[in-house]
Design a protein around this motif. Sequence first.
Motif, PDB file in Angstrom:
ATOM      1  N   PRO A  31      -5.399  21.768  -1.918  1.00 48.40           N
ATOM      2  CA  PRO A  31      -5.909  20.409  -1.700  1.00 48.40           C
ATOM      3  C   PRO A  31      -5.142  19.643  -0.621  1.00 48.40           C
ATOM      4  CG  PRO A  31      -5.772  20.890  -4.044  1.00 48.40           C
ATOM      5  CD  PRO A  31      -5.039  21.988  -3.333  1.00 48.40           C
ATOM      6  N   LYS A  32      -3.826  19.884  -0.535  1.00 51.55           N
ATOM      7  CA  LYS A  32      -3.060  19.218   0.521  1.00 51.55           C
ATOM      8  C   LYS A  32      -3.476  19.734   1.899  1.00 51.55           C
ATOM      9  CE  LYS A  32       0.075  16.506  -1.541  1.00 51.55           C
ATOM     10  NZ  LYS A  32       0.393  15.128  -1.157  1.00 51.55           N
ATOM     11  N   ALA A  33      -3.707  21.052   1.991  1.00 47.31           N
ATOM     12  CA  ALA A  33      -4.174  21.609   3.256  1.00 47.31           C
ATOM     13  C   ALA A  33      -5.554  21.053   3.607  1.00 47.31           C
ATOM     14  CB  ALA A  33      -4.219  23.134   3.162  1.00 47.31           C
ATOM     15  N   TRP A  34      -6.366  20.791   2.591  1.00 51.10           N
ATOM     16  CA  TRP A  34      -7.678  20.181   2.796  1.00 51.10           C
ATOM     17  C   TRP A  34      -7.539  18.831   3.481  1.00 51.10           C
ATOM     18  CZ3 TRP A  34     -12.678  20.330   3.304  1.00 51.10           C
ATOM     19  CH2 TRP A  34     -13.470  19.219   3.011  1.00 51.10           C
ATOM     20  N   ASP A  35      -6.508  18.072   3.122  1.00 46.36           N
ATOM     21  CA  ASP A  35      -6.278  16.778   3.751  1.00 46.36           C
ATOM     22  C   ASP A  35      -6.143  16.905   5.261  1.00 46.36           C
ATOM     23  OD1 ASP A  35      -6.499  14.951   1.755  1.00 46.36           O
ATOM     24  OD2 ASP A  35      -4.358  14.781   1.343  1.00 46.36           O
ATOM     25  N   VAL A  36      -5.467  17.972   5.702  1.00 45.71           N
ATOM     26  CA  VAL A  36      -5.267  18.179   7.138  1.00 45.71           C
ATOM     27  C   VAL A  36      -6.613  18.270   7.855  1.00 45.71           C
ATOM     28  CG1 VAL A  36      -4.307  19.737   8.873  1.00 45.71           C
ATOM     29  CG2 VAL A  36      -3.052  19.311   6.743  1.00 45.71           C
ATOM     30  N   LEU A  37      -7.570  18.947   7.222  1.00 44.56           N
ATOM     31  CA  LEU A  37      -8.883  19.122   7.836  1.00 44.56           C
ATOM     32  C   LEU A  37      -9.787  17.911   7.646  1.00 44.56           C
ATOM     33  CD1 LEU A  37      -9.579  22.815   6.736  1.00 44.56           C
ATOM     34  CD2 LEU A  37      -8.744  22.016   8.959  1.00 44.56           C
ATOM     35  N   PHE A  38      -9.663  17.260   6.483  1.00 44.19           N
ATOM     36  CA  PHE A  38     -10.606  16.201   6.143  1.00 44.19           C
ATOM     37  C   PHE A  38     -10.209  14.845   6.707  1.00 44.19           C
ATOM     38  CE2 PHE A  38     -12.499  13.010   3.269  1.00 44.19           C
ATOM     39  CZ  PHE A  38     -13.837  13.350   3.438  1.00 44.19           C
ATOM     40  N   ASN A  39      -8.931  14.611   6.963  1.00 45.76           N
ATOM     41  CA  ASN A  39      -8.507  13.297   7.451  1.00 45.76           C
ATOM     42  C   ASN A  39      -9.263  12.841   8.698  1.00 45.76           C
ATOM     43  OD1 ASN A  39      -6.763  12.943   5.349  1.00 45.76           O
ATOM     44  ND2 ASN A  39      -4.906  12.931   6.567  1.00 45.76           N
ATOM     45  N   PRO A  40      -9.470  13.719   9.703  1.00 42.09           N
ATOM     46  CA  PRO A  40     -10.258  13.264  10.865  1.00 42.09           C
ATOM     47  C   PRO A  40     -11.680  12.846  10.485  1.00 42.09           C
ATOM     48  CG  PRO A  40      -9.050  15.267  11.390  1.00 42.09           C
ATOM     49  CD  PRO A  40      -8.925  15.070   9.911  1.00 42.09           C
ATOM     50  N   VAL A  41     -12.276  13.511   9.490  1.00 43.07           N
ATOM     51  CA  VAL A  41     -13.621  13.148   9.040  1.00 43.07           C
ATOM     52  C   VAL A  41     -13.598  11.758   8.412  1.00 43.07           C
ATOM     53  CG1 VAL A  41     -15.528  13.763   7.510  1.00 43.07           C
ATOM     54  CG2 VAL A  41     -14.229  15.562   8.692  1.00 43.07           C
ATOM     55  N   ALA A  42     -12.607  11.528   7.529  1.00 42.05           N
ATOM     56  CA  ALA A  42     -12.477  10.211   6.909  1.00 42.05           C
ATOM     57  C   ALA A  42     -12.250   9.138   7.969  1.00 42.05           C
ATOM     58  CB  ALA A  42     -11.331  10.215   5.906  1.00 42.05           C
TER      59      ALA A  42
ATOM     60  N   GLY B 209       0.813  -1.219   0.000  1.00 45.60           N
ATOM     61  CA  GLY B 209       0.000   0.000   0.000  1.00 45.60           C
ATOM     62  C   GLY B 209       0.839   1.258   0.000  1.00 45.60           C
ATOM     63  N   SER B 210       2.106   1.144   0.376  1.00 50.77           N
ATOM     64  CA  SER B 210       3.003   2.299   0.364  1.00 50.77           C
ATOM     65  C   SER B 210       3.257   2.811  -1.044  1.00 50.77           C
ATOM     66  CB  SER B 210       4.345   1.932   1.024  1.00 50.77           C
ATOM     67  OG  SER B 210       4.177   1.699   2.402  1.00 50.77           O
ATOM     68  N   PHE B 211       2.971   1.991  -2.065  1.00 45.48           N
ATOM     69  CA  PHE B 211       3.100   2.491  -3.429  1.00 45.48           C
ATOM     70  C   PHE B 211       2.026   3.538  -3.724  1.00 45.48           C
ATOM     71  CE2 PHE B 211       5.623  -1.388  -4.040  1.00 45.48           C
ATOM     72  CZ  PHE B 211       6.689  -0.855  -4.739  1.00 45.48           C
ATOM     73  N   VAL B 212       0.914   3.468  -3.012  1.00 49.64           N
ATOM     74  CA  VAL B 212      -0.113   4.509  -3.154  1.00 49.64           C
ATOM     75  C   VAL B 212       0.308   5.752  -2.373  1.00 49.64           C
ATOM     76  CG1 VAL B 212      -2.544   5.091  -2.850  1.00 49.64           C
ATOM     77  CG2 VAL B 212      -1.888   2.741  -3.395  1.00 49.64           C
ATOM     78  N   THR B 213       0.655   5.569  -1.101  1.00 51.34           N
ATOM     79  CA  THR B 213       0.997   6.717  -0.266  1.00 51.34           C
ATOM     80  C   THR B 213       2.288   7.387  -0.730  1.00 51.34           C
ATOM     81  OG1 THR B 213       2.167   5.316   1.348  1.00 51.34           O
ATOM     82  CG2 THR B 213      -0.176   5.690   1.713  1.00 51.34           C
ATOM     83  N   GLY B 214       3.281   6.586  -1.144  1.00 50.09           N
ATOM     84  CA  GLY B 214       4.547   7.159  -1.589  1.00 50.09           C
ATOM     85  C   GLY B 214       4.398   7.953  -2.876  1.00 50.09           C
ATOM     86  N   ALA B 215       3.641   7.415  -3.825  1.00 50.19           N
ATOM     87  CA  ALA B 215       3.449   8.106  -5.104  1.00 50.19           C
ATOM     88  C   ALA B 215       2.647   9.387  -4.929  1.00 50.19           C
ATOM     89  CB  ALA B 215       2.763   7.181  -6.104  1.00 50.19           C
ATOM     90  N   PHE B 216       1.555   9.317  -4.156  1.00 53.36           N
ATOM     91  CA  PHE B 216       0.728  10.509  -3.981  1.00 53.36           C
ATOM     92  C   PHE B 216       1.462  11.568  -3.163  1.00 53.36           C
ATOM     93  CE2 PHE B 216      -2.549  13.167  -2.072  1.00 53.36           C
ATOM     94  CZ  PHE B 216      -3.345  13.457  -3.174  1.00 53.36           C
ATOM     95  N   GLY B 217       2.295  11.126  -2.241  1.00 52.60           N
ATOM     96  CA  GLY B 217       3.023  12.083  -1.415  1.00 52.60           C
ATOM     97  C   GLY B 217       4.193  12.731  -2.133  1.00 52.60           C
TER      98      GLY B 217
END
Length: 421
Positions: free
Chosen positions: A52-63, A15-23
């Motif tokens: 959109p990256k800043a959005w992740d900071v706010l949306f991650n707790p919701v997810a 799964g790190s191929f998803v997180t590494g590529a997107f990051g």
Amino acid sequence: MSGVTGGVRAGYATGSFVTGAFGTVPGLLLLPYLTDGLAVPAAVAGLLVLVPKAWDVLFNPVAGRISDAAGVRRPFLLRGGLATAVLFALLFAGPFTGTGAAVYVALVFLLCATAYAFFQVPYVAMAAEITDDYDERTRLMAWRMAFLALAILVSGAGAPAVRDLLGYPGMGASVAALMVLGTVVTYVGTRGVPVSRRVASSASFGELWAAVRGSRPFRLLLAVFVVQAVGLGTMLAGVDYFARLVLGDRSLQTLLFAGFVGPALLVMPLWQRVGARWGKRVGLVAASLLFAVAVLGLLFSRVLPVGAVLALMAVVGVGYAGMQVFPLAMLPDVITAEERRVGATRAGLFSGVWTAGETLGLALGPGVYGLVLALGGYVASTDGSAAQPSGAVTAALLGFTAIPAVLAVAALPLLREERSA
């Protein structure tokens, strides 16, 4: 009994191929794609990469709360990972230029970041749920970090090369295929794994704020880490411009990135020994100073041989490795001390804040670099052939060197305060 096989470890780690590529790839190529492929002004392009990256900071707790309420993780991995891959491919296949391109990228990248949150948050939470065994968790994380390092190297060094060969749409499709592979293998590889316990992957904003406010050592360490992350994000965003405008050879981008990440993967054990002998804070200061000095040496890149520039990048990579190792090694110490102080478990809360801070710091980097390019008068175009003023070349150089060097050392005095906290 942990019941975790090598196949499960490998399946989860993929799964790190998803997180590494997107990051990695958006921070490396989205800014030049906007300015030199879609004719979006540099300052606007930097903002589009940031939001959109800043959005992740706010949306991650919701997810996280949605995932917790569902009571399962794996379906989120499949849906979130596949949606991220499709949207990522669309991101680099925009049909517009100028203002239309800005709107298109903003919407698609925001959707992509949202889909990614539904992969990332359940994926991280699964690590604590697959097994309760202390040693098995260590092995699981070791596999994950090894795959993550490989993913960063492959996507970061490979994406520019594929872009030069197939264009941005071909690159986007190739990285999306890598994400699909990581998603499917992780989903299949973790099938049938018993969930040892349900671990909440999120907390309310009030709980997060109260925990951070109550721990001064954590705030200081986080501040150092985030400031340095901004510098690293700025440097990452500038690789394409540095290779093209300063060195005059866009193809060097792949070598620059490989020279940066490659040594970092090799010297991690060395920095660990430094920390064991002289302490983690001393190690972080030494790594940060080494990074800053080597980066400042790149100020002379226009008169240095290419081999010397690549050698300096390798030294930068050595410093970067220490800047990653020591804050992550100091974080558990700070968390443990705080848990003993308050008599309550805080690891999940602090880890969530730490991840959000890292995401925000790396997201700010392209915004900073885009602003620097705009101040230098950078000229946007649809094919990267626009003649650039001397101010833009200087901006590309300073954004890649001076700003990351300053940010690497700017917050280090806080470490002395933390020692006495």
